[in-house]
Design an enzyme around this catalytic site. Structure first.
Site, PDB file in Angstrom:
ATOM      1  N   ARG A 188       4.750   5.740   7.369  1.00  0.00           N
ATOM      2  CA  ARG A 188       4.823   6.948   6.532  1.00  0.00           C
ATOM      3  C   ARG A 188       4.787   8.188   7.418  1.00  0.00           C
ATOM      4  O   ARG A 188       5.525   9.136   7.201  1.00  0.00           O
ATOM      5  CB  ARG A 188       3.674   6.992   5.496  1.00  0.00           C
ATOM      6  N   TYR A 209      21.762  22.819  -9.545  1.00  0.00           N
ATOM      7  CA  TYR A 209      21.797  21.369  -9.755  1.00  0.00           C
ATOM      8  C   TYR A 209      20.779  21.015 -10.854  1.00  0.00           C
ATOM      9  O   TYR A 209      19.621  21.460 -10.807  1.00  0.00           O
ATOM     10  CB  TYR A 209      21.454  20.655  -8.449  1.00  0.00           C
ATOM     11  N   ASP A 255      20.230  25.028  -0.284  1.00  0.00           N
ATOM     12  CA  ASP A 255      20.652  23.656  -0.570  1.00  0.00           C
ATOM     13  C   ASP A 255      22.109  23.554  -0.124  1.00  0.00           C
ATOM     14  O   ASP A 255      23.006  24.068  -0.766  1.00  0.00           O
ATOM     15  CB  ASP A 255      20.506  23.355  -2.072  1.00  0.00           C
ATOM     16  N   LYS A 310      24.818  12.331  -0.854  1.00  0.00           N
ATOM     17  CA  LYS A 310      26.172  12.837  -1.094  1.00  0.00           C
ATOM     18  C   LYS A 310      26.989  12.776   0.206  1.00  0.00           C
ATOM     19  O   LYS A 310      27.191  11.702   0.729  1.00  0.00           O
ATOM     20  CB  LYS A 310      26.089  14.244  -1.690  1.00  0.00           C
TER      21      LYS A 310
END
Ligand SMILES: *Cc1c(COP(=O)(O)O)cnc(C)c1O
Length: 378
Positions: free
Chosen positions: A46, A98, A170, A195
């Protein structure tokens, strides 16, 4: 080094021990310590993992940032970045956002006291008008989704800097190949790596890149503390996808322009939104900011009744959510990506029931145009 070179060689020098060109997938949760007080640099995945680290170094280099962070999804990356803002602080956000980010802000962060003001960030004057002393951040999508408006990035970032607020971009749509937000004054860049960055519709992933050591430290704290990290297998998939990012984006935007020109000339289409078209309101601004216009095209039909017909007859385009992969996709924003947005806001923004969004892939543009032509002709 040119970004094309960085991309092609993404991660390929990460394994000193064997010289493996392809980054090894370190499928391990924990790491043995050589002795008390000693560490290999890794203790628990992690906190950090060598496969993820190879990806994160690449992400930082691509954007010219000081550090990159790979998350389990774009939303996890965006949520980690919004942790930087506290209750009673205000952020200014691009209004045609978005849908998932809109939901995150409306249902999670505003409930904990964050004030969010949505504004048309393509107008600097609109941003200035809503600016108050409690603004601590600006969150920009460029171009916006699905209307493809182009934010006044350098001027907004300058205003933010002068007021001690952070600018977050973004950059999912343009990728570092076309736009380098940190060069235009941004402090943090975020991505849905599901994406274009990974590019094959095969992985959900997110990224954040910090422009300063202080921000890197703060983002790392939330990444490690909340723990929505990207696993080693998925980190490898994103690295693998990145190698061809420049090639894919080049082809996608070539195809997008051809498709946009075709749609513009079609009698069933009332409007085409593609920043690469010279009459798009953001065309000149984006030409100054970026080295290209991307692969996303939205268009509006004259007749709403044609939508179900198109969705059921289209053959090469997949009727699916998401974008940025090698396969072309067709999305119906009003019912898919932007379903959580109130109807009044949707219609004010132009996200009507006659609007369709294309993510143009790397297929032959002739085949794509032929496919659309057949569907549009009913
Ligand atoms: C898809 C997307 C996101 C969310 O990313 P996920 O990887 O799906 O969590 C955020 N911003 C933009 C612009 C997107 O297209």
């Amino acid at each position: 080094m040119d970004i094309k070179t960085l991309l092609a060689q993404a991660g390929s020098r990460s394994d000193e021990k064997t010289g493996a060109l392809s980054t090894p997938i370190y499928q391990t949760a924990t790491f043995r310590h050589p002795a008390l007080g000693e560490s290999t640099g890794y203790d628990y995945s992690r906190s950090s993992n060598p496969t993820r680290a190879a990806l994160e170094e690449t992400l930082a280099a691509l954007d010219g940032g000081v550090a990159g962070f790979a998350f389990a999804s774009g939303m996890a990356a965006i949520a980690a970045v919004f942790q930087l803002f506290g209750p009673n602080e205000r952020v200014i956000v691009t209004e045609d956002l978005y849908g998932g980010t809109f939901r995150l802000l409306e249902k999670v962060f505003t409930a904990r006291g964050l004030e969010v003001t949505y504004v048309d960030t393509s107008s600097f004057e609109e941003v200035e008008k809503v600016w108050t002393p409690d603004v601590k951040g600006v969150f920009i999508e460029i171009p916006t989704n699905p209307m493809l408006k182009v934010a006044a990035l350098p001027r907004i970032a300058k205003l933010a800097k002068e007021s001690g607020a952070l600018t977050v971009v973004d950059n999912t749509f343009l990728t570092p190949v076309l736009l380098q937000p940190l060069e235009h004054g941004a402090d943090i860049v975020v991505y849905s790596a599901s994406k274009y960055l990974s590019g094959h519709n095969d992985v959900v992933a997110g990224a954040a890149v910090a422009g300063s050591d202080e921000l890197a430290e703060r983002i790392y704290f939330y990444q490690n503390t909340i723990g929505a990290v990207l696993g080693p297998q998925d980190s490898w998939l994103v690295l693998r996808g990145l190698k061809t990012l420049a090639l894919r984006v080049e082809r996608q935007q070539e195809n997008a322009l051809a498709v946009a020109k075709f749609l513009e000339s079609h009698p069933a289409v009332s409007r085409v939104y593609y920043p690469g078209l010279p009459d798009h309101p953001g065309h000149e601004r984006l030409r100054e900011l970026s080295t290209g216009f991307g692969g996303m095209v939205s268009f509006e039909l004259k007749d709403t009744a044609l939508v179900p017909h198109i969705l059921s007859t289209i053959k090469i385009f997949h009727f699916a959510e998401s974008l940025g992969g090698v396969e072309s996709l067709l999305t119906f924003p009003a019912e898919q990506t932007h379903a959580d947005m109130p109807t009044e806001l949707r219609s004010r923004l132009g996200i009507t029931d006659a609007l369709l969004r294309l993510s143009v892939g790397i297929e032959s543009s002739d085949d794509l145009i032929d496919d659309l032509s057949k569907a549009l002709n009913g």
